[in-house]
Scaffold this active site. Sequence first.
Site, PDB file in Angstrom:
ATOM      1  N   CYS A  86      44.009  38.388  52.222  1.00  0.00           N
ATOM      2  CA  CYS A  86      43.191  39.363  52.960  1.00  0.00           C
ATOM      3  C   CYS A  86      43.907  40.007  54.137  1.00  0.00           C
ATOM      4  CB  CYS A  86      41.919  38.681  53.457  1.00  0.00           C
ATOM      5  SG  CYS A  86      40.906  38.080  52.118  1.00  0.00           S
TER       6      CYS A  86
HETATM    7  N1  LIG Z   1      40.440  34.770  48.632  1.00  0.00           N
HETATM    8  C1  LIG Z   1      39.764  35.041  49.723  1.00  0.00           C
HETATM    9  O1  LIG Z   1      39.764  34.250  50.648  1.00  0.00           O
HETATM   10  C2  LIG Z   1      38.960  36.322  49.885  1.00  0.00           C
HETATM   11  C3  LIG Z   1      38.049  36.386  50.944  1.00  0.00           C
HETATM   12  C4  LIG Z   1      37.279  37.535  51.082  1.00  0.00           C
HETATM   13  C5  LIG Z   1      37.453  38.599  50.196  1.00  0.00           C
HETATM   14  N2  LIG Z   1      38.374  38.527  49.201  1.00  0.00           N
HETATM   15  C6  LIG Z   1      38.478  39.666  48.273  1.00  0.00           C
HETATM   16  O2  LIG Z   1      37.825  39.320  47.044  1.00  0.00           O
HETATM   17  C7  LIG Z   1      38.497  39.930  45.941  1.00  0.00           C
HETATM   18  C8  LIG Z   1      38.915  38.880  44.926  1.00  0.00           C
HETATM   19  O3  LIG Z   1      39.837  38.002  45.532  1.00  0.00           O
HETATM   20  P1  LIG Z   1      40.202  36.574  44.958  1.00  0.00           P
HETATM   21  O4  LIG Z   1      40.956  35.900  46.045  1.00  0.00           O
HETATM   22  O5  LIG Z   1      39.004  35.914  44.394  1.00  0.00           O
HETATM   23  O6  LIG Z   1      41.189  36.984  43.747  1.00  0.00           O
HETATM   24  P2  LIG Z   1      41.705  36.032  42.552  1.00  0.00           P
HETATM   25  O7  LIG Z   1      43.007  36.631  42.132  1.00  0.00           O
HETATM   26  O8  LIG Z   1      41.634  34.615  42.964  1.00  0.00           O
HETATM   27  O9  LIG Z   1      40.639  36.236  41.413  1.00  0.00           O
HETATM   28  C9  LIG Z   1      40.405  37.453  40.757  1.00  0.00           C
HETATM   29  C10 LIG Z   1      40.099  37.169  39.291  1.00  0.00           C
HETATM   30  O10 LIG Z   1      39.761  38.419  38.681  1.00  0.00           O
HETATM   31  C11 LIG Z   1      40.221  38.389  37.337  1.00  0.00           C
HETATM   32  N3  LIG Z   1      40.249  39.765  36.833  1.00  0.00           N
HETATM   33  C12 LIG Z   1      41.080  40.768  37.154  1.00  0.00           C
HETATM   34  N4  LIG Z   1      40.733  41.898  36.512  1.00  0.00           N
HETATM   35  C13 LIG Z   1      39.645  41.594  35.764  1.00  0.00           C
HETATM   36  C14 LIG Z   1      38.820  42.347  34.892  1.00  0.00           C
HETATM   37  N5  LIG Z   1      39.039  43.645  34.669  1.00  0.00           N
HETATM   38  N6  LIG Z   1      37.797  41.705  34.285  1.00  0.00           N
HETATM   39  C15 LIG Z   1      37.571  40.402  34.509  1.00  0.00           C
HETATM   40  N7  LIG Z   1      38.311  39.638  35.341  1.00  0.00           N
HETATM   41  C16 LIG Z   1      39.333  40.232  35.958  1.00  0.00           C
HETATM   42  C17 LIG Z   1      41.564  37.701  37.453  1.00  0.00           C
HETATM   43  O11 LIG Z   1      41.971  37.168  36.213  1.00  0.00           O
HETATM   44  C18 LIG Z   1      41.267  36.618  38.498  1.00  0.00           C
HETATM   45  O12 LIG Z   1      40.869  35.409  37.894  1.00  0.00           O
HETATM   46  C19 LIG Z   1      39.645  40.725  46.548  1.00  0.00           C
HETATM   47  O13 LIG Z   1      39.213  42.034  46.794  1.00  0.00           O
HETATM   48  C20 LIG Z   1      39.881  40.025  47.862  1.00  0.00           C
HETATM   49  O14 LIG Z   1      40.474  40.885  48.819  1.00  0.00           O
HETATM   50  C21 LIG Z   1      39.122  37.391  49.012  1.00  0.00           C
END
Ligand SMILES: NC(=O)c1ccc[n+]([C@@H]2O[C@H](COP(=O)([O-])OP(=O)(O)OC[C@H]3O[C@@H](n4cnc5c(N)ncnc54)[C@H](O)[C@@H]3O)[C@@H](O)[C@H]2O)c1
Length: 445
Positions: free
Chosen positions: A278
């Site tokens: 992030c």
């Molecule tokens: N990790 C954190 O602490 C956090 C905190 C707040 C916000 N965010 C935001 O949340 C969002 C997700 O982050 P994350 O850390 O969970 O990412 P991540 O990479 O852990 O998980 C994302 C998942 O989405 C899947 N994916 C990608 N494209 C896809 C599609 N078209 N259809 C289905 N699945 C698909 C991937 O395979 C993956 O498993 C981002 O925008 C991030 O900035 C993350």
Amino acid sequence: MTTIPHSSDLLKEALEKKTAKIGVVGLGYVGLPLLQVFIEAGFQTLGFDLDEAKVAQLVAGKSYIQHVSDDWIHESVSQQRLEPTTQMDRLGEADAILICVPTPLTESREPDLRYIESTGNQIANVLRPGQLIILESTTYPGTTRDVLLPILEQSGLQAGQDFFLAYSPEREDPGNKQYSARSIPKVVGGIDAQSLELANLLYAAAVNETVSVSTCEVAEACKILENTYRSVNIAMVNELKMLFDRLGINIWEVIDAAKTKPFGFQPFYPGPGLGGHCIPIDPFYLSWIARKHDMPTRFIELAGEINTSMPDYVIQQVAKALNTAAKPIRDSHVGILGVAYKKDIDDPRESPAFRLIELLEDQGALLSYNDPHIPVLPKMRNYRVPSLKSEAITVEYLNSLDCLLVATNHSSYDWDFIVEHAPLIVDTRNATRDVTAGREKIHRA
Ligand SMILES: NC(=O)c1ccc[n+]([C@@H]2O[C@H](COP(=O)([O-])OP(=O)(O)OC[C@H]3O[C@@H](n4cnc5c(N)ncnc54)[C@H](O)[C@@H]3O)[C@@H](O)[C@H]2O)c1
């Protein structure tokens, strides 16, 4: 004459009675804990991910995220409260769809919306009247309306009339035991009043508090403000750390003193550089949209510059520390302690430890590491990563090092033991603050 209820009334009723089926797209660090919140609130859920390995693991009752237990996954799947699937044509079965896909940067450090776009297309293929779509991925203000809405409307259905669209940022803080996805207030903005009402109703059924804002753009900007605020404040203390070090002042002691002020000061702590998915990334979403509006975002750029230069500063401190033992970095055995981007988590993404490893390798150091949460160094897209396994922290291992570089202060580390047996310690986290014996071996960085 019987009147046919409007699709929004049906959805409202299903949300109130918790008979609505909730779909989450993207079962990563954000999506999986979010599913958990809805399942625990009594909803039936569908979990969508393109990653077959993740879905297979969930189907087998196994978790890949430290704070979501195997037992819980096993129970939810066997009771059919969670159906993990890679079949995107099943998106039509969900009454509400929450999108939690990645929002990284491109090589030129611009927003990479391809995951949101492809998810939008997958949903548009099966969109039906009465569905509520909510984007949770972090992104710049305007994405829901300008990018996602037109993709969804390619289905021939109209937002606000046939289907409903909202934005609600995920505010998870991995590893934080004080706040869970349920107890962190959910900010919600709708594309119109009805979308807002439905999205609010959905979250209110599962989390303790919702905060309605007037538009999707306000909700999108809220998340980016929160992350930019952190990035800028961390950069400020990182810069002050370098200044205070020259003045012979311990920044950590200064912050501890300053935070006794009961108002007007919030502590932020210096470190070896920014990490995680992030804070190093999201502010650049805002600076990109600012450039489109001919407006520079100097705070963001400056904070990015300072924070990304921190690993270089740390390596200078390693060189200085080794110098006190009449050793160069080349051919010195340097152990990195902690490679996750922050303490007590298993997420290595964007961790500054990987930049430290690159810089030390470039200078010829002989590297090893320990991280109880990361048994093997993973391959990373943006870094050269050596093939290394986590070493056990034994007297022999610590004795074999010329320098131990503390990159992450996991709670499980026994600092007295570590300082007793390591010959030289460079501490970027003030992790050794309470150690009394052997302080002459500790260098702050
Ligand atoms: N990790 C954190 O602490 C956090 C905190 C707040 C916000 N965010 C935001 O949340 C969002 C997700 O982050 P994350 O850390 O969970 O990412 P991540 O990479 O852990 O998980 C994302 C998942 O989405 C899947 N994916 C990608 N494209 C896809 C599609 N078209 N259809 C289905 N699945 C698909 C991937 O395979 C993956 O498993 C981002 O925008 C991030 O900035 C993350």
